[in-house]
Write an enzyme that holds these catalytic residues in place. Structure first.
Site, PDB file in Angstrom:
ATOM      1  N   ARG A 214       0.848  -1.202   0.000  1.00 45.74           N
ATOM      2  CA  ARG A 214       0.000   0.000   0.000  1.00 45.74           C
ATOM      3  C   ARG A 214       0.883   1.252   0.000  1.00 45.74           C
ATOM      4  O   ARG A 214       0.564   2.253  -0.634  1.00 45.74           O
ATOM      5  CB  ARG A 214      -0.906   0.004   1.239  1.00 45.74           C
ATOM      6  CG  ARG A 214      -1.930  -1.109   1.221  1.00 45.74           C
ATOM      7  CD  ARG A 214      -2.976  -0.920   2.284  1.00 45.74           C
ATOM      8  NE  ARG A 214      -2.736  -1.673   3.500  1.00 45.74           N
ATOM      9  CZ  ARG A 214      -3.256  -2.868   3.778  1.00 45.74           C
ATOM     10  NH1 ARG A 214      -4.034  -3.474   2.909  1.00 45.74           N
ATOM     11  NH2 ARG A 214      -3.006  -3.473   4.919  1.00 45.74           N
ATOM     12  N   PHE A 230     -11.911  -4.166  -5.765  1.00 48.94           N
ATOM     13  CA  PHE A 230     -11.946  -5.080  -4.611  1.00 48.94           C
ATOM     14  C   PHE A 230     -11.315  -4.362  -3.414  1.00 48.94           C
ATOM     15  O   PHE A 230     -10.397  -4.855  -2.773  1.00 48.94           O
ATOM     16  CB  PHE A 230     -11.191  -6.394  -4.901  1.00 48.94           C
ATOM     17  CG  PHE A 230     -11.552  -7.034  -6.211  1.00 48.94           C
ATOM     18  CD1 PHE A 230     -12.689  -7.826  -6.322  1.00 48.94           C
ATOM     19  CD2 PHE A 230     -10.757  -6.854  -7.336  1.00 48.94           C
ATOM     20  CE1 PHE A 230     -13.030  -8.428  -7.535  1.00 48.94           C
ATOM     21  CE2 PHE A 230     -11.090  -7.435  -8.555  1.00 48.94           C
ATOM     22  CZ  PHE A 230     -12.220  -8.228  -8.662  1.00 48.94           C
ATOM     23  N   ASP A 252     -16.294  -2.456  -4.399  1.00 47.59           N
ATOM     24  CA  ASP A 252     -16.333  -3.752  -3.701  1.00 47.59           C
ATOM     25  C   ASP A 252     -17.768  -4.279  -3.694  1.00 47.59           C
ATOM     26  O   ASP A 252     -18.713  -3.495  -3.639  1.00 47.59           O
ATOM     27  CB  ASP A 252     -15.816  -3.636  -2.262  1.00 47.59           C
ATOM     28  CG  ASP A 252     -15.356  -4.980  -1.723  1.00 47.59           C
ATOM     29  OD1 ASP A 252     -14.132  -5.247  -1.764  1.00 47.59           O
ATOM     30  OD2 ASP A 252     -16.208  -5.767  -1.269  1.00 47.59           O
ATOM     31  N   ASP A 301      -6.864  -5.824  -6.469  1.00 52.58           N
ATOM     32  CA  ASP A 301      -6.521  -6.641  -5.292  1.00 52.58           C
ATOM     33  C   ASP A 301      -7.650  -7.646  -5.045  1.00 52.58           C
ATOM     34  O   ASP A 301      -8.349  -7.578  -4.042  1.00 52.58           O
ATOM     35  CB  ASP A 301      -6.322  -5.711  -4.079  1.00 52.58           C
ATOM     36  CG  ASP A 301      -5.930  -6.481  -2.819  1.00 52.58           C
ATOM     37  OD1 ASP A 301      -5.511  -7.657  -2.929  1.00 52.58           O
ATOM     38  OD2 ASP A 301      -6.066  -5.911  -1.715  1.00 52.58           O
ATOM     39  N   CYS A 341      -3.466 -13.341  -4.184  1.00 51.03           N
ATOM     40  CA  CYS A 341      -3.181 -13.807  -2.822  1.00 51.03           C
ATOM     41  C   CYS A 341      -3.423 -15.308  -2.698  1.00 51.03           C
ATOM     42  O   CYS A 341      -3.594 -15.826  -1.600  1.00 51.03           O
ATOM     43  CB  CYS A 341      -4.025 -13.042  -1.808  1.00 51.03           C
ATOM     44  SG  CYS A 341      -5.786 -13.256  -2.078  1.00 51.03           S
TER      45      CYS A 341
END
Length: 400
Positions: A214, A230, A252, A301, A341
């Site tokens: 970030r 997201f 989101d 993300d 991720c």
């Protein structure tokens, strides 16, 4: 405690011998003298050579999780204190500890256990039966260690509500360990303030693993228009806003997350600059494209599109599509931050997928940097599953 003995088949135990902590069910020749699941056992090679001690669970494909390589090592309070002290000392050297992951399972040699510290609150996630039996003692030792550094923990919350507990034959549970307390916690990271909901937020409440990623996007965002996909509770968007972005749009699908993100924007005095919309990102991006919208910086993300080897093909499609859509929305010479991720979407596959996405939409990528998870989520080289976050920043250029 019964002193069971697990003996490996000849030629097995490759993970273990290369420094990993897992023994799989199909690597075992025999199990002797075990009274119940969760017990500590000795692990021997096929010829009786002692390999160390760990805890057994016949419900799990990961039959034994190792705690120590020392066959004579007692698994007692002193041993747990040594493991926790090592984990804490490592964090003090490598990260900002105001909020951080204090224990990261296998990578801290405490398999199946995650402990996050949000300011003065601990959140515990126990994913393996053997460690589950020790968790209350572990929490009490950790509180003592933190108190020695003047850190008083006001409450501990358990978030052992992950599906993976079912594979260990355990119920999913959440609730207070010790006295109840207010589960909304105020934290500050990279100078941005957040409300963290440790009771109902995703996973343990906040994604600490992206802390320095970030920070890495901030220098690209001054004066920029930014799209954060997201966004969850707004962390990338708020870093962009605080770094001086002209306008940030965060998307989101979770109403709860977006509500929290708006509160976080207000908390940082960024409500005029950072706007959040609750929408399906896969549907919204083509819409923005049709409207002819373009951004200086696009951040992707997404959640893990795959949690298993079996669903990798679909995940690749998802990552390819989202990156194609993202690249189309970046102005010529603008920047794309994109990540995965999922442990199963490994570095090679993720890199290849982004390359395919760029070719499909005729963009040229100039790599600014490649990053992984924050150091409080250490990558243990012998434990592949501890390496999961891949994060790229690219400049996106038209094919002139």
């Amino acid at each position: 405690m019964s002193e069971g003995i697990v003996t490996l088949k000849k030629g097995e135990g490759r993970t273990l011998k290369s420094g990993g902590l897992w023994v799989y069910d199909n690597e075992i020749a025999s199990v002797m003298g075990v009274e119940e699941n969760g017990d500590i056992v000795h692990v021997h090679d096929f010829d009786g050579y002692p390999m160390g001690r760990g805890f057994i669970n016949t419900n799990s494909k990961i039959r034994v999780r190792m705690l120590t390589r020392e066959p004579e090592q007692e698994i007692d309070r002193d041993f747990l204190r040594m493991r926790l002290l090592n984990a804490w000392e490592y964090r003090k050297k490598t990260v900002d500890t105001s909020s951080c992951r204090v224990v990261f399972g296998e990578a801290d040699f405490l398999p199946g256990l995650v402990i996050d510290k949000y300011s003065d609150v601990l959140v515990v996630q126990s994913l393996a039966l053997g460690i589950d039996r020790l968790k209350e003692e572990i929490v009490s030792i950790l509180q003592e260690i933190l108190a020695e550094d003047g850190i008083v923990i006001r409450g501990v919350y358990e978030r052992s509500d992950a599906k993976v507990r079912k594979q260990e034959g355990m119920e999913r549970i959440k609730g207070f360990i010790g006295e109840p307390f207010d589960t909304q916690v105020d934290i500050e990271e990279n100078g941005v303030k957040y409300y963290v909901d440790v009771k109902d937020g995703q996973k343990t409440g906040f994604f600490l693993d992206q802390k320095y990623n970030r920070q890495a996007i901030r220098r690209l965002c001054e004066g920029a228009t930014v799209l954060d996909c997201f966004t969850h509770t707004g962390s990338f968007a708020l870093n962009a806003g605080q770094a001086g972005a002209a306008h940030v749009l965060g998307l989101d699908a979770s109403e709860l997350a977006v509500e929290q993100a708006r509160k976080n924007a207000e908390l940082n005095g960024l409500s005029d600059v950072v706007e959040f919309v609750c929408t399906d990102v896969f549907e919204k991006l083509p819409e923005l494209e049709r409207e002819g919208q373009q951004f200086d910086v696009v951040i992707l993300d997404p959640p893990a599109f795959t949690k298993s080897r079996g669903s990798i093909k679909n995940a690749v499609k998802g990552y390819r599509e989202i990156n194609m859509r993202g690249m189309k929305l970046v102005k010529d010479g603008g920047y794309l931050a994109t990540c995965s991720c999922s442990h199963f979407m490994d570095y090679e596959l993720f890199t290849k997928t982004i390359g395919q996405a760029a070719n499909s939409v005729h963009k040229r990528l100039r790599q600014v940097e490649f990053r992984t998870q924050s150091p409080d989520h250490p990558i243990l080289w012998a434990a592949g599953e501890s390496y999961y976050l891949k994060f790229y920043i690219f400049q996106v250029c038209e094919e002139h």
